[in-house]
Design a protein around this motif. Sequence first.
Motif, PDB file in Angstrom:
ATOM      1  N   ALA A   1       2.937   9.229 -10.124  1.00  0.00           N
ATOM      2  CA  ALA A   1       2.320   9.500 -11.463  1.00  0.00           C
ATOM      3  C   ALA A   1       1.301  10.786 -11.504  1.00  0.00           C
ATOM      4  N   GLU A   2       0.733  11.117 -10.267  1.00  0.00           N
ATOM      5  CA  GLU A   2      -0.101  12.308 -10.551  1.00  0.00           C
ATOM      6  C   GLU A   2       1.037  13.610 -10.555  1.00  0.00           C
TER       7      GLU A   2
ATOM      8  N   ILE B   1       3.661   5.407  -5.711  1.00  0.00           N
ATOM      9  CA  ILE B   1       3.693   5.381  -7.293  1.00  0.00           C
ATOM     10  C   ILE B   1       2.586   6.321  -7.742  1.00  0.00           C
ATOM     11  N   ARG B   2       1.377   6.318  -7.096  1.00  0.00           N
ATOM     12  CA  ARG B   2       0.302   6.960  -7.413  1.00  0.00           C
ATOM     13  C   ARG B   2       0.607   8.659  -7.416  1.00  0.00           C
TER      14      ARG B   2
ATOM     15  N   ALA C   1       2.267   1.561  -3.430  1.00  0.00           N
ATOM     16  CA  ALA C   1       1.421   2.121  -4.353  1.00  0.00           C
ATOM     17  C   ALA C   1       1.058   3.497  -4.106  1.00  0.00           C
ATOM     18  N   THR C   2       0.913   3.980  -3.099  1.00  0.00           N
ATOM     19  CA  THR C   2       0.866   5.469  -2.660  1.00  0.00           C
ATOM     20  C   THR C   2       1.791   6.315  -3.344  1.00  0.00           C
TER      21      THR C   2
ATOM     22  N   SER D   1       0.961  -1.176  -0.120  1.00  0.00           N
ATOM     23  CA  SER D   1      -0.060   0.015   0.063  1.00  0.00           C
ATOM     24  C   SER D   1       0.978   1.190  -0.009  1.00  0.00           C
TER      25      SER D   1
ATOM     26  N   GLN E   1       1.750  13.756 -14.202  1.00  0.00           N
ATOM     27  CA  GLN E   1       0.737  14.187 -14.780  1.00  0.00           C
ATOM     28  C   GLN E   1       0.603  15.617 -14.825  1.00  0.00           C
TER      29      GLN E   1
END
Length: 306
Positions: A227-228, A223-224, A220-221, A217, A231
């Motif tokens: 990614a954000e 990575i997100r 994943a946080t 988790s 972006q």
Amino acid sequence: MKGIMRKKEISPKKISKIILGIILGLLLLSLNLIFFIVDTTEYAVVTQFGNPVSTILQPGLKIKLPEPIQSVQRFDNRIQVYEAEPLELLTSDKKSVKVDYYGTWRITDPVTYMKAVKDKVGAEARLLDVFSSSLGVKLGQYNLDELINVDANKLKLDPMIQDTIQKSKEKAKEFGIEVVDAQIKVLNFPAANQQSVFSRMKAEREQMAKKYRSEGSEEATKIRANAEMEQKIILSESYKQTQKLKGEGDAEAIRIYAEAFQKDPKFYEFIRALETYEKTIDEKTTLVLPSNSEILKYFERGKSGN
């Protein structure tokens, strides 16, 4: 008298054959008592009044004194398998385990074997002591996680077995026996402890699973978030590029308009007025404007022209 039967006489030749047969029979019997055959699968020990006088390790036709002076004891020289009931032993960290094992052995000194254990039943009774004591000593020098582990680098089961074989060899020599090999078939927990052990293992696995899920988790946080961020950077760069292109387009449009205005100001003014009409007026539009409004001047001219 004619009625009296004459006694039948045995000829000397027939008597000689009978005597010869008896002699041959006695000779064969004597040879059978003296000669004996040793098979390739066995050793033989010749005893005289119960005491060993010679050991025969090679197969073939052999000779001895007849019974009851000398007799022959035969022993299997092939490798034999010994299997016993499972043992309950303790590891170094005081964990009780159930060990199901087997061993292979063979006779190397028939005389010592005959004196120490007599036969296979006696040999297996001695081997029970040899294997159980050797396993108990060596297994007690290792922790449970060194014997049962999914990590091959931490596993020390093979060295433990090799130590057990070496210790068993040393002990079995005094019985005229060589221990060839020993292997563990099953290493398990006693039935009384299995449920508690499995519950503890389950709890440990659940704790490990929670740890992995938490780490997953967290990753994943990250990575997100990355990614954000990427972006936003991409969108910012795109917006910047868009605005730049739009500014360049507007500048080019202004330049074109300026050139057109300089060439024919009245035509340019007329075109702009038409664009204004197109954007603001349709069949549902109602305009209330003063009579001197710039937007109405082309309508006024149209009327005057008619």
